[in-house]
Design a protein around this motif. Structure first.
Motif, PDB file in Angstrom:
ATOM      1  N   THR A   1      -9.040  -1.080   2.675  1.00 39.03           N
ATOM      2  CA  THR A   1     -10.230  -1.634   3.301  1.00 39.03           C
ATOM      3  C   THR A   1      -9.832  -2.380   4.577  1.00 39.03           C
ATOM      4  N   LYS A   2     -10.819  -2.780   5.350  1.00 41.18           N
ATOM      5  CA  LYS A   2     -10.580  -3.476   6.611  1.00 41.18           C
ATOM      6  C   LYS A   2      -9.690  -4.707   6.386  1.00 41.18           C
ATOM      7  N   GLY A   3      -8.700  -4.841   7.262  1.00 45.07           N
ATOM      8  CA  GLY A   3      -7.796  -5.982   7.188  1.00 45.07           C
ATOM      9  C   GLY A   3      -6.652  -5.820   6.205  1.00 45.07           C
ATOM     10  N   LYS A   4      -6.612  -4.703   5.487  1.00 44.22           N
ATOM     11  CA  LYS A   4      -5.529  -4.429   4.536  1.00 44.22           C
ATOM     12  C   LYS A   4      -4.498  -3.521   5.199  1.00 44.22           C
ATOM     13  N   TYR A   5      -3.388  -3.304   4.505  1.00 45.03           N
ATOM     14  CA  TYR A   5      -2.278  -2.531   5.059  1.00 45.03           C
ATOM     15  C   TYR A   5      -1.904  -1.368   4.153  1.00 45.03           C
ATOM     16  N   CYS A   6      -1.355  -0.332   4.772  1.00 44.09           N
ATOM     17  CA  CYS A   6      -0.931   0.853   4.028  1.00 44.09           C
ATOM     18  C   CYS A   6       0.425   1.324   4.557  1.00 44.09           C
ATOM     19  N   MET A   7       1.047   2.208   3.800  1.00 46.55           N
ATOM     20  CA  MET A   7       2.292   2.823   4.237  1.00 46.55           C
ATOM     21  C   MET A   7       1.909   4.086   5.002  1.00 46.55           C
ATOM     22  N   ALA A   8       2.381   4.193   6.231  1.00 49.78           N
ATOM     23  CA  ALA A   8       2.029   5.316   7.097  1.00 49.78           C
ATOM     24  C   ALA A   8       3.285   6.073   7.520  1.00 49.78           C
ATOM     25  N   ARG A   9       3.078   7.296   7.984  1.00 45.74           N
ATOM     26  CA  ARG A   9       4.168   8.121   8.504  1.00 45.74           C
ATOM     27  C   ARG A   9       4.038   8.216  10.018  1.00 45.74           C
ATOM     28  N   PHE A  10       5.158   8.222  10.713  1.00 43.66           N
ATOM     29  CA  PHE A  10       5.133   8.357  12.169  1.00 43.66           C
ATOM     30  C   PHE A  10       4.471   9.680  12.543  1.00 43.66           C
ATOM     31  N   GLY A  11       3.458   9.592  13.383  1.00 42.62           N
ATOM     32  CA  GLY A  11       2.757  10.787  13.823  1.00 42.62           C
ATOM     33  C   GLY A  11       1.981  11.477  12.721  1.00 42.62           C
ATOM     34  N   ASP A  12       1.859  10.817  11.572  1.00 47.12           N
ATOM     35  CA  ASP A  12       1.184  11.399  10.410  1.00 47.12           C
ATOM     36  C   ASP A  12       1.790  12.752  10.055  1.00 47.12           C
TER      37      ASP A  12
END
Length: 103
Positions: A46-57
């Protein structure tokens, strides 16, 4: 019984598999990345929360290809990468990766 943190790890790994994304993180790696980011208690979708992302998806979930990103910005980056636009990655996010790979 498995911890709530371990269950969150398993869910993310399972969702990656369902999306056809290779997973190379152990639970220990996953926890280290989150803890070093300082955003562990702010994980969420949700807004203001964080996730683990991949470079360039793109690519796998691996120590060299993930960073902790604000959830809303990650969604926007995903849309940009799918349409061939340049992604913005902040230096602070790159610092997290450097700390994890040194250990």
């Amino acid at each position: 019984k498995k911890s709530k943190d371990y269950q969150s790890f398993v869910i993310q790994k399972k969702k990656a598999k369902q999306r056809g994304i290779f997973w190379e993180l152990s639970f220990k790696d996953w926890m280290s990345i989150w803890k070093l980011s300082g955003k562990f208690s702010l994980r969420g979708r949700t807004k203001g929360k964080y996730c683990m992302a991949r470079f360039g998806d793109k690519g796998s979930y691996s120590k060299m290809n993930v960073f902790i990103h604000e959830f809303g910005a990650n969604i926007a980056d995903g849309h940009r990468s799918k349409h061939g636009r340049k992604l913005k990655v902040h230096f602070s996010q790159l610092t997290i990766i450097c700390h994890v790979t040194i250990k």
